[in-house]
Motif scaffolding. Sequence first.
Motif, PDB file in Angstrom:
ATOM      1  N   ASN A  17       0.815  -1.215   0.000  1.00  0.00           N
ATOM      2  CA  ASN A  17       0.000   0.000   0.000  1.00  0.00           C
ATOM      3  C   ASN A  17       0.848   1.264   0.000  1.00  0.00           C
ATOM      4  OD1 ASN A  17      -2.464  -1.250  -0.158  1.00  0.00           O
ATOM      5  ND2 ASN A  17      -2.652  -1.472   2.060  1.00  0.00           N
ATOM      6  N   ARG A  18       2.007   1.248   0.672  1.00  0.00           N
ATOM      7  CA  ARG A  18       2.886   2.412   0.685  1.00  0.00           C
ATOM      8  C   ARG A  18       3.406   2.733  -0.705  1.00  0.00           C
ATOM      9  NH1 ARG A  18       5.682   0.602   5.459  1.00  0.00           N
ATOM     10  NH2 ARG A  18       7.375  -0.050   4.109  1.00  0.00           N
ATOM     11  N   HIS A  19       3.513   1.726  -1.554  1.00  0.00           N
ATOM     12  CA  HIS A  19       4.112   1.915  -2.865  1.00  0.00           C
ATOM     13  C   HIS A  19       3.122   1.763  -4.011  1.00  0.00           C
ATOM     14  CE1 HIS A  19       7.980   2.268  -1.027  1.00  0.00           C
ATOM     15  NE2 HIS A  19       7.754   1.159  -0.363  1.00  0.00           N
ATOM     16  N   VAL A  20       1.838   1.748  -3.705  1.00  0.00           N
ATOM     17  CA  VAL A  20       0.837   1.510  -4.742  1.00  0.00           C
ATOM     18  C   VAL A  20       0.860   2.589  -5.824  1.00  0.00           C
ATOM     19  CG1 VAL A  20      -1.146   2.649  -3.636  1.00  0.00           C
ATOM     20  CG2 VAL A  20      -1.515   0.694  -5.149  1.00  0.00           C
ATOM     21  N   ALA A  21       1.128   3.844  -5.470  1.00  0.00           N
ATOM     22  CA  ALA A  21       1.179   4.913  -6.479  1.00  0.00           C
ATOM     23  C   ALA A  21       2.326   4.684  -7.452  1.00  0.00           C
ATOM     24  CB  ALA A  21       1.317   6.271  -5.812  1.00  0.00           C
ATOM     25  N   LYS A  22       3.442   4.164  -6.949  1.00  0.00           N
ATOM     26  CA  LYS A  22       4.590   3.888  -7.816  1.00  0.00           C
ATOM     27  C   LYS A  22       4.287   2.730  -8.766  1.00  0.00           C
ATOM     28  CE  LYS A  22       7.759   5.517  -4.326  1.00  0.00           C
ATOM     29  NZ  LYS A  22       8.234   5.116  -3.034  1.00  0.00           N
ATOM     30  N   LEU A  23       3.337   1.887  -8.384  1.00  0.00           N
ATOM     31  CA  LEU A  23       3.005   0.716  -9.193  1.00  0.00           C
ATOM     32  C   LEU A  23       1.695   0.898  -9.952  1.00  0.00           C
ATOM     33  CD1 LEU A  23       4.055  -2.090  -6.694  1.00  0.00           C
ATOM     34  CD2 LEU A  23       5.322  -1.227  -8.659  1.00  0.00           C
ATOM     35  N   ALA A  24       1.240   2.126 -10.119  1.00  0.00           N
ATOM     36  CA  ALA A  24      -0.010   2.404 -10.836  1.00  0.00           C
ATOM     37  C   ALA A  24      -0.062   1.769 -12.223  1.00  0.00           C
ATOM     38  CB  ALA A  24      -0.244   3.914 -10.919  1.00  0.00           C
ATOM     39  N   PRO A  25       1.053   1.675 -12.962  1.00  0.00           N
ATOM     40  CA  PRO A  25       0.974   1.030 -14.282  1.00  0.00           C
ATOM     41  C   PRO A  25       0.477  -0.411 -14.237  1.00  0.00           C
ATOM     42  CG  PRO A  25       3.017   2.253 -14.078  1.00  0.00           C
ATOM     43  CD  PRO A  25       2.366   2.249 -12.716  1.00  0.00           C
ATOM     44  N   VAL A  26       0.607  -1.066 -13.081  1.00  0.00           N
ATOM     45  CA  VAL A  26       0.134  -2.445 -12.934  1.00  0.00           C
ATOM     46  C   VAL A  26      -1.371  -2.502 -13.170  1.00  0.00           C
ATOM     47  CG1 VAL A  26      -0.095  -4.374 -11.323  1.00  0.00           C
ATOM     48  CG2 VAL A  26       2.008  -3.021 -11.382  1.00  0.00           C
ATOM     49  N   GLU A  27      -2.082  -1.515 -12.665  1.00  0.00           N
ATOM     50  CA  GLU A  27      -3.535  -1.466 -12.838  1.00  0.00           C
ATOM     51  C   GLU A  27      -3.922  -1.316 -14.311  1.00  0.00           C
ATOM     52  OE1 GLU A  27      -5.720  -2.086 -10.420  1.00  0.00           O
ATOM     53  OE2 GLU A  27      -3.996  -2.388  -9.117  1.00  0.00           O
ATOM     54  N   LEU A  28      -3.012  -0.790 -15.115  1.00  0.00           N
ATOM     55  CA  LEU A  28      -3.271  -0.628 -16.547  1.00  0.00           C
ATOM     56  C   LEU A  28      -2.814  -1.836 -17.353  1.00  0.00           C
ATOM     57  CD1 LEU A  28      -2.162   3.101 -16.847  1.00  0.00           C
ATOM     58  CD2 LEU A  28      -4.494   2.208 -16.703  1.00  0.00           C
ATOM     59  N   GLY A  29      -2.336  -2.874 -16.671  1.00  0.00           N
ATOM     60  CA  GLY A  29      -1.957  -4.104 -17.349  1.00  0.00           C
ATOM     61  C   GLY A  29      -0.478  -4.241 -17.652  1.00  0.00           C
ATOM     62  N   ALA A  30       0.361  -3.412 -17.068  1.00  0.00           N
ATOM     63  CA  ALA A  30       1.802  -3.499 -17.317  1.00  0.00           C
ATOM     64  C   ALA A  30       2.361  -4.816 -16.782  1.00  0.00           C
ATOM     65  CB  ALA A  30       2.521  -2.327 -16.664  1.00  0.00           C
ATOM     66  N   ASP A  31       3.311  -5.378 -17.494  1.00  0.00           N
ATOM     67  CA  ASP A  31       4.005  -6.575 -17.048  1.00  0.00           C
ATOM     68  C   ASP A  31       5.228  -6.224 -16.218  1.00  0.00           C
ATOM     69  OD1 ASP A  31       2.299  -8.399 -18.363  1.00  0.00           O
ATOM     70  OD2 ASP A  31       3.347  -8.041 -20.242  1.00  0.00           O
ATOM     71  N   ALA A  32       5.721  -4.990 -16.403  1.00  0.00           N
ATOM     72  CA  ALA A  32       6.913  -4.542 -15.689  1.00  0.00           C
ATOM     73  C   ALA A  32       6.811  -3.043 -15.435  1.00  0.00           C
ATOM     74  CB  ALA A  32       8.167  -4.843 -16.519  1.00  0.00           C
ATOM     75  N   VAL A  33       7.560  -2.590 -14.441  1.00  0.00           N
ATOM     76  CA  VAL A  33       7.659  -1.160 -14.163  1.00  0.00           C
ATOM     77  C   VAL A  33       9.139  -0.804 -14.079  1.00  0.00           C
ATOM     78  CG1 VAL A  33       5.434  -0.856 -13.012  1.00  0.00           C
ATOM     79  CG2 VAL A  33       7.406  -1.548 -11.680  1.00  0.00           C
ATOM     80  N   LEU A  34       9.486   0.382 -14.584  1.00  0.00           N
ATOM     81  CA  LEU A  34      10.860   0.854 -14.545  1.00  0.00           C
ATOM     82  C   LEU A  34      11.099   1.541 -13.210  1.00  0.00           C
ATOM     83  CD1 LEU A  34      13.528   1.186 -16.085  1.00  0.00           C
ATOM     84  CD2 LEU A  34      12.657   3.370 -16.925  1.00  0.00           C
ATOM     85  N   LEU A  35      12.104   1.066 -12.490  1.00  0.00           N
ATOM     86  CA  LEU A  35      12.441   1.600 -11.176  1.00  0.00           C
ATOM     87  C   LEU A  35      13.852   2.176 -11.243  1.00  0.00           C
ATOM     88  CD1 LEU A  35      11.271  -1.495  -9.080  1.00  0.00           C
ATOM     89  CD2 LEU A  35       9.937   0.544  -9.663  1.00  0.00           C
ATOM     90  N   SER A  36      13.992   3.454 -11.025  1.00  0.00           N
ATOM     91  CA  SER A  36      15.304   4.103 -11.081  1.00  0.00           C
ATOM     92  C   SER A  36      15.991   4.021  -9.727  1.00  0.00           C
ATOM     93  CB  SER A  36      15.154   5.563 -11.493  1.00  0.00           C
ATOM     94  OG  SER A  36      16.406   6.213 -11.392  1.00  0.00           O
ATOM     95  N   THR A  52       6.744  -7.809  -6.379  1.00  0.00           N
ATOM     96  CA  THR A  52       6.498  -9.237  -6.210  1.00  0.00           C
ATOM     97  C   THR A  52       5.070  -9.485  -5.745  1.00  0.00           C
ATOM     98  OG1 THR A  52       8.830  -9.629  -5.712  1.00  0.00           O
ATOM     99  CG2 THR A  52       7.254 -11.320  -4.998  1.00  0.00           C
ATOM    100  N   VAL A  53       4.604  -8.698  -4.782  1.00  0.00           N
ATOM    101  CA  VAL A  53       3.239  -8.846  -4.264  1.00  0.00           C
ATOM    102  C   VAL A  53       2.225  -8.643  -5.387  1.00  0.00           C
ATOM    103  CG1 VAL A  53       1.503  -7.801  -2.746  1.00  0.00           C
ATOM    104  CG2 VAL A  53       3.811  -8.247  -1.889  1.00  0.00           C
ATOM    105  N   TYR A  54       2.468  -7.673  -6.249  1.00  0.00           N
ATOM    106  CA  TYR A  54       1.528  -7.352  -7.323  1.00  0.00           C
ATOM    107  C   TYR A  54       1.740  -8.192  -8.585  1.00  0.00           C
ATOM    108  CZ  TYR A  54      -0.677  -3.544  -4.882  1.00  0.00           C
ATOM    109  OH  TYR A  54      -1.403  -2.816  -3.988  1.00  0.00           O
ATOM    110  N   GLY A  55       2.760  -9.053  -8.581  1.00  0.00           N
ATOM    111  CA  GLY A  55       2.987  -9.939  -9.720  1.00  0.00           C
ATOM    112  C   GLY A  55       3.506  -9.231 -10.956  1.00  0.00           C
ATOM    113  N   VAL A  56       4.313  -8.208 -10.760  1.00  0.00           N
ATOM    114  CA  VAL A  56       4.873  -7.449 -11.867  1.00  0.00           C
ATOM    115  C   VAL A  56       6.397  -7.438 -11.727  1.00  0.00           C
ATOM    116  CG1 VAL A  56       4.728  -5.212 -10.693  1.00  0.00           C
ATOM    117  CG2 VAL A  56       4.643  -5.286 -13.167  1.00  0.00           C
ATOM    118  N   GLU A  57       7.074  -7.406 -12.847  1.00  0.00           N
ATOM    119  CA  GLU A  57       8.541  -7.395 -12.851  1.00  0.00           C
ATOM    120  C   GLU A  57       9.056  -5.988 -12.589  1.00  0.00           C
ATOM    121  OE1 GLU A  57      12.030  -9.297 -12.859  1.00  0.00           O
ATOM    122  OE2 GLU A  57      10.250 -10.376 -13.527  1.00  0.00           O
ATOM    123  N   GLY A  58      10.020  -5.862 -11.716  1.00  0.00           N
ATOM    124  CA  GLY A  58      10.672  -4.576 -11.469  1.00  0.00           C
ATOM    125  C   GLY A  58      11.935  -4.489 -12.310  1.00  0.00           C
ATOM    126  N   ALA A  59      11.924  -3.653 -13.336  1.00  0.00           N
ATOM    127  CA  ALA A  59      13.094  -3.431 -14.191  1.00  0.00           C
ATOM    128  C   ALA A  59      13.871  -2.274 -13.566  1.00  0.00           C
ATOM    129  CB  ALA A  59      12.666  -3.096 -15.610  1.00  0.00           C
TER     130      ALA A  59
END
Length: 170
Positions: A17-36, A52-59
């Motif tokens: 929940n603390r990081h849900v805003a950073k993972l917003a693309p997951v809600e749009l169907g993204a398979d991965a998110v770019l993390l700097s 990992t919790v949201y089932g998306v790859e962290g690039a």
Amino acid sequence: CVDQKAEAARGGDKLANRHVAKLAPVELGADAVLLSTAILGASLEEVLDACTVYGVEGAVEVHTPNELDFALRAGATLLVCSNRDRATGELFPNQALGLAALVPPNVVALAASGLGADLGEAQALAAAGFEGVVLGRRLLADPAEARSFAARLRDTEVPAVARLAGGEAC
């Protein structure tokens, strides 16, 4: 994994929940998110856990040997080795190429930033051990040229000798 997502949505997973805003693309169907690494700093490990919790790859984007080491210690298994310094916006050609030898064999590495539509450059990156390239701005500038380049790139093979020279095991 559906139960984990439902639990997180109900507020049971405070980390996610603390990081849900950073993972917003997951809600749009993204398979991965770019993390700097440069931007996330000390919270990188927590955001990777949320991925990992949201089932998306962290690039995880890295630009320096220190960032690469930090990302690996945080648990990154997909690296985006960038020629661009996110702190300054400055482009350093061949910076990604210099990081290739530091990537362990069990980690997927992509090269990014400032890459042109040059097959020779892409072949050199592949020979160094990169498994792909990211063509962000190239796609925005001329999508037709980017598609053409991607098609030519898919048809290009890197000789095994070149891969060995780049440190990749066959």
